[in-house]
Motif scaffolding. Structure first.
Motif, PDB file in Angstrom:
ATOM      1  N   ILE A 108       0.833  -1.207   0.000  1.00  0.00           N
ATOM      2  CA  ILE A 108       0.000   0.000   0.000  1.00  0.00           C
ATOM      3  C   ILE A 108       0.864   1.252   0.000  1.00  0.00           C
ATOM      4  O   ILE A 108       0.623   2.212  -0.753  1.00  0.00           O
ATOM      5  N   SER A 109       1.885   1.269   0.846  1.00  0.00           N
ATOM      6  CA  SER A 109       2.759   2.448   0.927  1.00  0.00           C
ATOM      7  C   SER A 109       3.497   2.681  -0.389  1.00  0.00           C
ATOM      8  O   SER A 109       3.678   3.823  -0.823  1.00  0.00           O
ATOM      9  N   LEU A 110       3.910   1.592  -1.031  1.00  0.00           N
ATOM     10  CA  LEU A 110       4.620   1.716  -2.303  1.00  0.00           C
ATOM     11  C   LEU A 110       3.706   2.226  -3.413  1.00  0.00           C
ATOM     12  O   LEU A 110       4.052   3.155  -4.145  1.00  0.00           O
ATOM     13  N   GLU A 111       2.521   1.630  -3.518  1.00  0.00           N
ATOM     14  CA  GLU A 111       1.636   1.931  -4.640  1.00  0.00           C
ATOM     15  C   GLU A 111       0.935   3.281  -4.511  1.00  0.00           C
ATOM     16  O   GLU A 111       0.571   3.891  -5.524  1.00  0.00           O
ATOM     17  N   PHE A 147       4.973   6.015  -2.645  1.00  0.00           N
ATOM     18  CA  PHE A 147       6.305   6.074  -3.250  1.00  0.00           C
ATOM     19  C   PHE A 147       6.288   6.058  -4.776  1.00  0.00           C
ATOM     20  O   PHE A 147       6.845   6.936  -5.416  1.00  0.00           O
ATOM     21  N   ILE A 148       5.662   5.059  -5.369  1.00  0.00           N
ATOM     22  CA  ILE A 148       5.725   4.898  -6.831  1.00  0.00           C
ATOM     23  C   ILE A 148       5.110   6.084  -7.579  1.00  0.00           C
ATOM     24  O   ILE A 148       5.742   6.610  -8.503  1.00  0.00           O
ATOM     25  N   THR A 188      12.184  -2.546  -4.524  1.00  0.00           N
ATOM     26  CA  THR A 188      11.064  -1.738  -5.009  1.00  0.00           C
ATOM     27  C   THR A 188      11.554  -0.377  -5.496  1.00  0.00           C
ATOM     28  O   THR A 188      11.058   0.143  -6.498  1.00  0.00           O
ATOM     29  N   GLY A 189      12.535   0.203  -4.785  1.00  0.00           N
ATOM     30  CA  GLY A 189      13.121   1.468  -5.241  1.00  0.00           C
ATOM     31  C   GLY A 189      13.811   1.299  -6.579  1.00  0.00           C
ATOM     32  O   GLY A 189      13.678   2.146  -7.484  1.00  0.00           O
ATOM     33  N   LEU A 190      14.537   0.203  -6.739  1.00  0.00           N
ATOM     34  CA  LEU A 190      15.205  -0.082  -8.001  1.00  0.00           C
ATOM     35  C   LEU A 190      14.178  -0.312  -9.110  1.00  0.00           C
ATOM     36  O   LEU A 190      14.370   0.129 -10.254  1.00  0.00           O
ATOM     37  N   ALA A 191      13.062  -0.971  -8.766  1.00  0.00           N
ATOM     38  CA  ALA A 191      12.000  -1.209  -9.750  1.00  0.00           C
ATOM     39  C   ALA A 191      11.385   0.105 -10.224  1.00  0.00           C
ATOM     40  O   ALA A 191      11.041   0.247 -11.400  1.00  0.00           O
ATOM     41  N   ILE A 192      11.255   1.074  -9.312  1.00  0.00           N
ATOM     42  CA  ILE A 192      10.721   2.389  -9.676  1.00  0.00           C
ATOM     43  C   ILE A 192      11.633   3.064 -10.699  1.00  0.00           C
ATOM     44  O   ILE A 192      11.174   3.658 -11.685  1.00  0.00           O
ATOM     45  N   VAL A 193      12.952   2.960 -10.484  1.00  0.00           N
ATOM     46  CA  VAL A 193      13.927   3.543 -11.416  1.00  0.00           C
ATOM     47  C   VAL A 193      13.852   2.847 -12.779  1.00  0.00           C
ATOM     48  O   VAL A 193      13.801   3.504 -13.825  1.00  0.00           O
ATOM     49  N   ILE A 194      13.848   1.524 -12.766  1.00  0.00           N
ATOM     50  CA  ILE A 194      13.801   0.765 -14.023  1.00  0.00           C
ATOM     51  C   ILE A 194      12.505   1.040 -14.778  1.00  0.00           C
ATOM     52  O   ILE A 194      12.496   1.204 -16.005  1.00  0.00           O
ATOM     53  N   ASN A 195      11.388   1.120 -14.037  1.00  0.00           N
ATOM     54  CA  ASN A 195      10.093   1.397 -14.650  1.00  0.00           C
ATOM     55  C   ASN A 195      10.080   2.743 -15.382  1.00  0.00           C
ATOM     56  O   ASN A 195       9.384   2.915 -16.388  1.00  0.00           O
ATOM     57  N   HIS A 196      10.871   3.690 -14.879  1.00  0.00           N
ATOM     58  CA  HIS A 196      10.956   5.002 -15.531  1.00  0.00           C
ATOM     59  C   HIS A 196      11.558   4.875 -16.929  1.00  0.00           C
ATOM     60  O   HIS A 196      11.123   5.565 -17.865  1.00  0.00           O
ATOM     61  N   TYR A 197      12.556   3.992 -17.070  1.00  0.00           N
ATOM     62  CA  TYR A 197      13.218   3.821 -18.355  1.00  0.00           C
ATOM     63  C   TYR A 197      12.514   2.776 -19.233  1.00  0.00           C
ATOM     64  O   TYR A 197      12.587   2.842 -20.467  1.00  0.00           O
TER      65      TYR A 197
END
Length: 281
Positions: free
Chosen positions: A20-23, A26-27, A37-46
């Protein structure tokens, strides 16, 4: 069996709070607060075609294989369940609930997102599980480079927040770093809160009745300590016990009935091990 079911329910509850906090904090705000999850946020950007839920699952799976190779069978069933449940819950939220930021204020998102994450992770850790992910990297560094797990985990999270700063800007990166710092402190505090018990010493003329109540009704142990009254100079006994918070309320009510003049001191203890509490490990 009931204890196992309870532990797994707690793990799922903790993981749900983290998701819940991520979705919702944060995201949507591009805050990469360390971890997979932080790394996934970065990768999702690219690579926006891959959402964060499946990304976390893929990375968790990869790290699980790496951990199995380098660390052996140190991954318990609980850790596997918690790490893959997080990815699964995130994927469900992204697919069916179209999550949006509850606030666009980065400070509020960082603070509330971190507190919810900390509560969730504390519940998971308190159930003797781990969220997996970067914990695996930290354990590998600890094993082969003799670096403390805490320092290893902080180093990994710092790298992730640095990548977040390079991707989303220094301001967002600093909020990510702030979240990492607050999270580490908050988790410890919440875990302490789960384990807090009441340490009670009682001087009363009804010590026998009180001791019987503690042992029979509260199902806790107690100890008689010999003492001498400073004012009277007479021998006396001090009753000592450690009880849970709810149990202390019952104990206080009982003492109030049988001996309103009893002398009681109460302190908080943050961890209790032994019979009736946690096993000594």
């Amino acid at each position: 069996m009931k204890e196992k079911v309870k532990e797994y329910l707690l793990i799922i509850t903790g993981v749900f709070l983290v998701a819940i906090s991520l979705e919702y904090f944060f995201i949507p705000n591009d805050i990469a607060a360390g971890g997979l999850t932080g790394l996934a946020i970065v990768i999702n950007h690219y690579i926006p075609s891959i959402s964060t839920g499946p990304l976390v699952f893929i990375m968790d799976l990869f790290l699980f294989v790496i951990g199995f190779i380098f660390l052996g069978k140190n991954f318990g069933v609980k850790t596997i369940i918690s790490s893959f449940s997080l990815a699964g819950i995130m994927t469900i939220i992204e697919k069916f609930f179209n999550p949006q930021a509850l606030t666009n204020d980065l400070m509020l998102a960082a603070i509330f997102g971190t507190l919810i994450t900390a509560i969730g992770m504390a519940i998971v850790f308190n159930a003797n599980a781990s969220t997996g992910g970067t914990d695996t990297i930290a354990k590998i560094l600890n094993k082969f480079l003799n670096i403390d797990i805490g320092k290893s985990l902080l180093a990994v999270d710092f790298i992730v927040t640095l990548l977040g700063a390079l991707t989303f800007g220094i301001n967002v990166g600093l909020y990510g770093l702030l979240s990492v710092i607050i999270n580490g402190i908050a988790i410890d505090k919440f875990i302490e809160g789960f384990k807090v018990c009441k340490e009670v010493t009682i001087i009363s003329t009804k010590n026998d009745e009180i001791a019987k109540f503690i042992m029979d009704e509260l199902e806790r142990g107690c100890t008689f300590l010999k003492g001498v009254g400073g004012f009277t100079g007479k021998d006396t006994f001090v009753l000592y016990a450690v009880v849970g918070r709810n149990e202390f309320i019952k104990l206080k009510q009982f003492i109030g009935k049988v001996d309103p003049k009893a002398f009681i001191t109460v302190g908080e203890v943050h961890e209790v091990m032994g019979e009736g509490f946690e096993n000594i490990k």
